[in-house]
Design a protein around this motif. Sequence first.
Motif, PDB file in Angstrom:
ATOM      1  N   LYS A   1      70.883  41.207  73.888  1.00 47.88           N
ATOM      2  CA  LYS A   1      70.678  41.285  72.443  1.00 47.88           C
ATOM      3  C   LYS A   1      71.760  42.147  71.787  1.00 47.88           C
TER       4      LYS A   1
ATOM      5  N   ILE B   1      72.751  44.049  67.936  1.00 42.27           N
ATOM      6  CA  ILE B   1      72.362  44.413  66.581  1.00 42.27           C
ATOM      7  C   ILE B   1      73.368  45.429  66.063  1.00 42.27           C
TER       8      ILE B   1
ATOM      9  N   ASP C   1      79.773  43.627  60.130  1.00 43.42           N
ATOM     10  CA  ASP C   1      79.167  42.823  61.187  1.00 43.42           C
ATOM     11  C   ASP C   1      79.847  41.498  61.513  1.00 43.42           C
TER      12      ASP C   1
ATOM     13  N   PHE D   1      71.754  36.353  60.760  1.00 43.12           N
ATOM     14  CA  PHE D   1      71.081  36.429  62.048  1.00 43.12           C
ATOM     15  C   PHE D   1      71.294  35.124  62.809  1.00 43.12           C
TER      16      PHE D   1
ATOM     17  N   TYR E   1      70.901  39.931  66.151  1.00 41.01           N
ATOM     18  CA  TYR E   1      69.763  40.286  65.311  1.00 41.01           C
ATOM     19  C   TYR E   1      70.157  41.022  64.043  1.00 41.01           C
TER      20      TYR E   1
ATOM     21  N   HIS F   1      72.796  45.218  59.249  1.00 44.64           N
ATOM     22  CA  HIS F   1      71.756  45.862  58.443  1.00 44.64           C
ATOM     23  C   HIS F   1      72.398  46.838  57.468  1.00 44.64           C
TER      24      HIS F   1
ATOM     25  N   GLN G   1      69.365  50.142  61.990  1.00 42.18           N
ATOM     26  CA  GLN G   1      69.392  49.165  63.077  1.00 42.18           C
ATOM     27  C   GLN G   1      69.212  49.816  64.448  1.00 42.18           C
TER      28      GLN G   1
ATOM     29  N   GLY H   1      67.180  48.361  67.462  1.00 42.36           N
ATOM     30  CA  GLY H   1      67.848  48.075  68.726  1.00 42.36           C
ATOM     31  C   GLY H   1      67.048  48.501  69.932  1.00 42.36           C
TER      32      GLY H   1
ATOM     33  N   SER I   1      70.091  45.555  75.445  1.00 42.63           N
ATOM     34  CA  SER I   1      70.299  45.548  74.002  1.00 42.63           C
ATOM     35  C   SER I   1      71.513  46.412  73.705  1.00 42.63           C
TER      36      SER I   1
ATOM     37  N   THR J   1      73.437  48.208  70.763  1.00 44.98           N
ATOM     38  CA  THR J   1      73.150  48.673  69.407  1.00 44.98           C
ATOM     39  C   THR J   1      74.363  49.413  68.860  1.00 44.98           C
TER      40      THR J   1
END
Length: 336
Positions: free
Chosen positions: A75, A77, A82, A118, A125, A128, A134, A138, A154, A156
């Motif tokens: 994942k 985030i 971004d 997204f 994900y 933000h 985030q 995360g 994940s 982050t």
Amino acid sequence: MGEIRKPKTEAGRNAPSMGKDDLQRAFHDMVLIRRFEERAGQLYGMGLIGGFCHLYIGQEAVVVGVQMELKHGDKIITSYRDHGQMLAAGMDPRGVMAELTGREGGYSRGKGGSMHMFSTEKHFYGGHGIVGAQVSLGIGLAFANKYRGTDEVSVTYFGEGASNQGQVYESFNLAALHKLPCVFVIENNQYGMGTSVERASASKELWRNGEPWGIPGRKVDGMDVEAVRDAAREAIAHCRQGKGPFLLEMSTYRYRGHSMSDPAKYRPRTEVDEMRKHHDPIDRVRHELLALGVAEDELKSIEDKVKAVVVDAADFAQGSPEPDPSELWTDVLVEG
């Protein structure tokens, strides 16, 4: 633990830790992000992108190096800067550009813009807009991975300006307490909006900020995609083995202002020029590839293909219709 640096050859040049194929992939992905962001900046200037638009130019090595170590299911985030993460994750440049321009063909059907895209398909994900928010999301993604019994991680991302937010430290505590598979990546581009990190943070070694919770960390040359990839490999392996979170501080630099509306007068032009001329992440990989015998024509071919992709994305975005007014009432409520 300390700073990740590549070993030197006898001639003093950093010894490549990647082979030719990986370096070419990194070159392609970084050039794609750079050219896409340059085109987004042009469209913003033409009034085709509204609201805020935060460009990733200069920081390409960070996300590309980390992404090279991720697998399907991991994942991602991040914050409002971004677009680079989206492209590195394999999201369609057409859909990203269409969203930037507020068109129906965008990832959020034109309703999210630069900061709210997204892709569950690519396990991205979101960017933000709330600084540091985030990070707690995360670790929620990391908790889901652990709860399901997978070895997925994940990643982050957050900036040095967010690194002293309260929710960041709350997230460190929970991630360490539950040994969550979360790689915290601080993208330290030296300036949080218009304030130097030297003036804003009492902690001068951000990679050590997780130490009170026993979180190991590294400082990494974020302008060197090979150093980033090597550090990411260590951090991700740590998480996959069930050892809990890991913190990476990527020392990087943004060439443009904080957002498109920022003239960046708080830093000298000579500083930006120094980074562009002597520390550019794309130029570094270009030099590595040339030293490995890759011809200039091959690199130009990669750049030409990237240019065609970006032109196509811009054309698609401008040709895609604006959302129907009825879209105001969709995606507002999900009934369980």
